[in-house]
Design a protein around this motif. Structure first.
Motif, PDB file in Angstrom:
ATOM      1  N   GLY A 167       0.810  -1.209   0.000  1.00 16.18           N
ATOM      2  CA  GLY A 167       0.000   0.000   0.000  1.00 16.18           C
ATOM      3  C   GLY A 167       0.845   1.261   0.000  1.00 16.18           C
ATOM      4  N   LYS A 168       1.898   1.287   0.815  1.00 16.49           N
ATOM      5  CA  LYS A 168       2.755   2.478   0.887  1.00 16.49           C
ATOM      6  C   LYS A 168       3.600   2.652  -0.373  1.00 16.49           C
ATOM      7  CE  LYS A 168       3.059   2.535   5.929  1.00 16.49           C
ATOM      8  NZ  LYS A 168       3.954   2.463   7.119  1.00 16.49           N
ATOM      9  N   HIS A 169       3.822   1.550  -1.080  1.00 17.72           N
ATOM     10  CA  HIS A 169       4.558   1.616  -2.346  1.00 17.72           C
ATOM     11  C   HIS A 169       3.656   2.116  -3.469  1.00 17.72           C
ATOM     12  CE1 HIS A 169       7.026   0.386  -5.774  1.00 17.72           C
ATOM     13  NE2 HIS A 169       6.050  -0.404  -6.185  1.00 17.72           N
ATOM     14  N   LEU A 170       2.398   1.669  -3.471  1.00 23.25           N
ATOM     15  CA  LEU A 170       1.468   2.039  -4.543  1.00 23.25           C
ATOM     16  C   LEU A 170       0.822   3.401  -4.306  1.00 23.25           C
ATOM     17  CD1 LEU A 170      -0.305  -1.430  -4.888  1.00 23.25           C
ATOM     18  CD2 LEU A 170       1.425  -0.479  -6.426  1.00 23.25           C
ATOM     19  N   TYR A 171       0.537   3.707  -3.033  1.00 31.40           N
ATOM     20  CA  TYR A 171      -0.166   4.953  -2.681  1.00 31.40           C
ATOM     21  C   TYR A 171       0.596   5.630  -1.536  1.00 31.40           C
ATOM     22  CZ  TYR A 171      -3.708   2.293  -5.192  1.00 31.40           C
ATOM     23  OH  TYR A 171      -4.372   1.533  -6.131  1.00 31.40           O
ATOM     24  N   PRO A 172       1.717   6.246  -1.850  1.00 37.96           N
ATOM     25  CA  PRO A 172       2.592   6.785  -0.791  1.00 37.96           C
ATOM     26  C   PRO A 172       2.087   8.100  -0.210  1.00 37.96           C
ATOM     27  CG  PRO A 172       3.507   7.269  -2.953  1.00 37.96           C
ATOM     28  CD  PRO A 172       2.286   6.436  -3.192  1.00 37.96           C
ATOM     29  N   GLY A 173       2.656   8.434   0.961  1.00 40.28           N
ATOM     30  CA  GLY A 173       2.439   9.739   1.572  1.00 40.28           C
ATOM     31  C   GLY A 173       1.058   9.936   2.164  1.00 40.28           C
ATOM     32  N   ASN A 174       0.858  11.129   2.706  1.00 39.85           N
ATOM     33  CA  ASN A 174      -0.434  11.463   3.303  1.00 39.85           C
ATOM     34  C   ASN A 174      -1.552  11.467   2.273  1.00 39.85           C
ATOM     35  OD1 ASN A 174       0.602  11.782   5.904  1.00 39.85           O
ATOM     36  ND2 ASN A 174       1.083  13.952   5.582  1.00 39.85           N
ATOM     37  N   GLU A 175      -1.217  11.849   1.034  1.00 36.69           N
ATOM     38  CA  GLU A 175      -2.252  11.906   0.004  1.00 36.69           C
ATOM     39  C   GLU A 175      -2.758  10.512  -0.374  1.00 36.69           C
ATOM     40  OE1 GLU A 175       1.802  11.989  -2.043  1.00 36.69           O
ATOM     41  OE2 GLU A 175       0.830  12.845  -0.263  1.00 36.69           O
ATOM     42  N   GLY A 176      -1.969   9.498  -0.074  1.00 31.70           N
ATOM     43  CA  GLY A 176      -2.392   8.134  -0.402  1.00 31.70           C
ATOM     44  C   GLY A 176      -3.043   7.403   0.760  1.00 31.70           C
ATOM     45  N   ARG A 177      -3.244   8.098   1.883  1.00 34.93           N
ATOM     46  CA  ARG A 177      -3.755   7.436   3.077  1.00 34.93           C
ATOM     47  C   ARG A 177      -5.146   6.843   2.857  1.00 34.93           C
ATOM     48  NH1 ARG A 177      -3.453  10.943   8.351  1.00 34.93           N
ATOM     49  NH2 ARG A 177      -1.252  10.724   7.787  1.00 34.93           N
ATOM     50  N   SER A 178      -6.047   7.602   2.231  1.00 37.62           N
ATOM     51  CA  SER A 178      -7.407   7.094   2.016  1.00 37.62           C
ATOM     52  C   SER A 178      -7.403   5.917   1.043  1.00 37.62           C
ATOM     53  CB  SER A 178      -8.316   8.204   1.499  1.00 37.62           C
ATOM     54  OG  SER A 178      -7.865   8.701   0.247  1.00 37.62           O
ATOM     55  N   SER A 179      -6.539   5.956   0.047  1.00 41.06           N
ATOM     56  CA  SER A 179      -6.444   4.845  -0.903  1.00 41.06           C
ATOM     57  C   SER A 179      -5.919   3.591  -0.214  1.00 41.06           C
ATOM     58  CB  SER A 179      -5.532   5.221  -2.080  1.00 41.06           C
ATOM     59  OG  SER A 179      -6.111   6.252  -2.853  1.00 41.06           O
TER      60      SER A 179
END
Length: 250
Positions: A167-179
């Motif tokens: 998940g952190k690799h595909l949707y990194p950072g705070n902007e990817g938290r919901s994803s």
């Protein structure tokens, strides 16, 4: 099983492959995820089925995929249904490299030789067709964005991607938290994928918190002595390598 469709282990590995560095994200947990992905693929092929928290062989007929058929034969030899967590946590030495070599033979990736520190040979892998990786990623993105229950194959892939920490690799950072949160929620859409994903996470949690063995009867540890560390469960023991052994990029 024809080669017109990619298997879940193949797709999981392609998701984990970094197109810039040629290495795989989450290498240790990815080995566990690949073992779990084999179970899901065999279930989708009608060869195994869940039996509570165990896996039972319902048809030993080969699939035509040598790597999957090897896993199927090992499950068949067990005789009785095996707990998913015990299967996934077993020795998996070289499974990731097996699938990297398999993808290379299929023309999905190509190996790039290099050197570490100008001395130690290394091998990295680059996707030969980035459209394939984009299509796999687009299926996950669509399931996350629309909230529509995905097909069992995509749901299982999402569950395994979450379980191994992609998940952190595909949707990194705070902007990817919901994803990342929605990726985790997709686990519930496929019972087999959910069973296997939870087993992968259970193995990782068990490896992080090993119980200590009691001292043998009649023998007490010396005051202040530190107990010997337990080997981690589910983590393959790596053989020692010579100074010029080839290193495969994780």
């Amino acid at each position: 099983m024809g080669r017109s469709r990619r298997t879940i282990p193949e797709e999981l590995l392609l998701l984990a492959l970094d197109p810039t560095t040629g290495t795989t994200a989450q290498p240790q947990s990815l080995d566990l995820g690949l073992a779990g992905a084999q179970l899901v693929e065999l279930a989708l092929a009608g060869r195994i089925a869940p039996d509570g928290d165990r896996i039972a062989v319902v048809s030993p007929r080969p699939t035509g995929d040598p790597t999957l058929d090897c896993a199927l034969e090992l499950l068949r030899r067990r005789g009785a249904p095996v707990r998913a967590v015990h299967w996934i946590g077993g020795p998996r030495l070289g499974l990731r490299q097996t699938y990297l070599s398999h993808l290379e033979r299929c023309g999905m990736v190509h190996a790039v030789a290099g050197q570490m520190c100008g001395v130690l040979p290394t091998t990295r892998y680059q996707a030969t067709d980035t459209d394939i990786s984009r299509e796999i990623r687009a299926r996950l993105d669509s399931a996350i964005r629309t909230g529509v229950p995905p097909d069992p194959r995509t749901a299982a892939l999402a569950a395994l991607a979450h379980a191994v920490g992609l998940g952190k690799h595909l949707y990194p950072g705070n902007e990817g938290r919901s994803s990342r949160s929605r990726l985790r929620d997709l686990i519930r859409h496929d019972p087999m994928g959910g069973l296997v994903a939870h087993a992968v996470m259970d193995v990782q949690n068990g490896a992080a918190a090993q119980p200590r063995r009691p001292a043998p009867a009649g023998r007490q540890a010396a005051p202040g002595a530190r107990p010997a560390p337990e080997p981690a469960r589910g983590v393959p023991v790596q053989p020692r390598r010579g100074p010029m052994a080839r290193v495969v990029a994780h």
